[in-house]
Design an enzyme around this catalytic site. Sequence first.
Site, mmCIF file in Angstrom:
data_model
loop_
_atom_site.group_PDB
_atom_site.id
_atom_site.type_symbol
_atom_site.label_atom_id
_atom_site.label_comp_id
_atom_site.label_asym_id
_atom_site.label_seq_id
_atom_site.Cartn_x
_atom_site.Cartn_y
_atom_site.Cartn_z
ATOM 1 N N ASP A 17 0.754 -1.148 -0.042
ATOM 2 C CA ASP A 17 0.007 0.062 -0.232
ATOM 3 C C ASP A 17 0.924 1.425 0.003
ATOM 4 O O ASP A 17 0.537 2.091 -0.829
ATOM 5 C CB ASP A 17 -1.024 -0.033 1.210
ATOM 6 N N GLU A 31 -1.893 -5.533 -3.596
ATOM 7 C CA GLU A 31 -0.946 -4.659 -2.749
ATOM 8 C C GLU A 31 0.336 -5.755 -2.190
ATOM 9 O O GLU A 31 1.570 -5.453 -2.445
ATOM 10 C CB GLU A 31 -1.269 -4.004 -1.686
#
EC number: 3.1.26.3
Length: 246
Positions: A54, A124
């Site tokens: 992320d 991610e």
Amino acid sequence: MNKKTKIEGLENFLTLNNIIFKDIKYYIQALTHKTYANEHANIESYDILEFIGDAILQMKSSIFIFQHFQNITEGEASLIRAKNVCSSGLSELSKKLGLSKLLLISKGSEHLRENVKINADLFESFVAAIYLDLGDEKLEEFLKEIFYPYISTTNLESIKDPKSSFQEYIQSYSNEIIEYKITQLENELRSELFKAELMHNGITYGVGFGKTKKVAEEEAATRALETLKAPSKQTIKKAIKAEKKE
């Protein structure tokens, strides 16, 4: 399908996507849900890799937006980033890659395999795995192929203040207020994740997910605006007009 078969499938997947790995362990972890990790010894879930991925995507997307979009403000850049580094957007990319097919998850949680948030987490985590295993240069190659084209198609006008845009549209047909139903998701997904349902007169027009209520509401409004642009738009207009007559 057992773990050995999944790992063989993962190796084939990496080869097909021109990812010549050095250490397969990063990719195994990136595709391991915590329900599977809880049931098996010596295997970690993707949670920490999702956290790293992320952060990487936030940074990488910020740089790409700065380089690709001319004369935009900080606020506009934030909107573009939020539109693309979000659960629904990353989930789409994850599903296109087929990451959920490689996910190691407990039998009792199989119904979560196509979950939007989990697929976003997988993307991610996979990004983090590439970075940790092969470094920044290889990750850039991957992002140029998969992620940056997705950002480059963003229409800035369509994402400016989605909550206000949807409210203005609804108010042109109805005096009824819109509301956001917020749910905090826990247990099998993860705490501190919010789900927002944009509702008007009992009808849900869009659903969004985010790590804050604000992000979840904005994503729900964005999905609602996309619904209004779909072929069903006239049906929605008629339904709203019918509400006014009641």
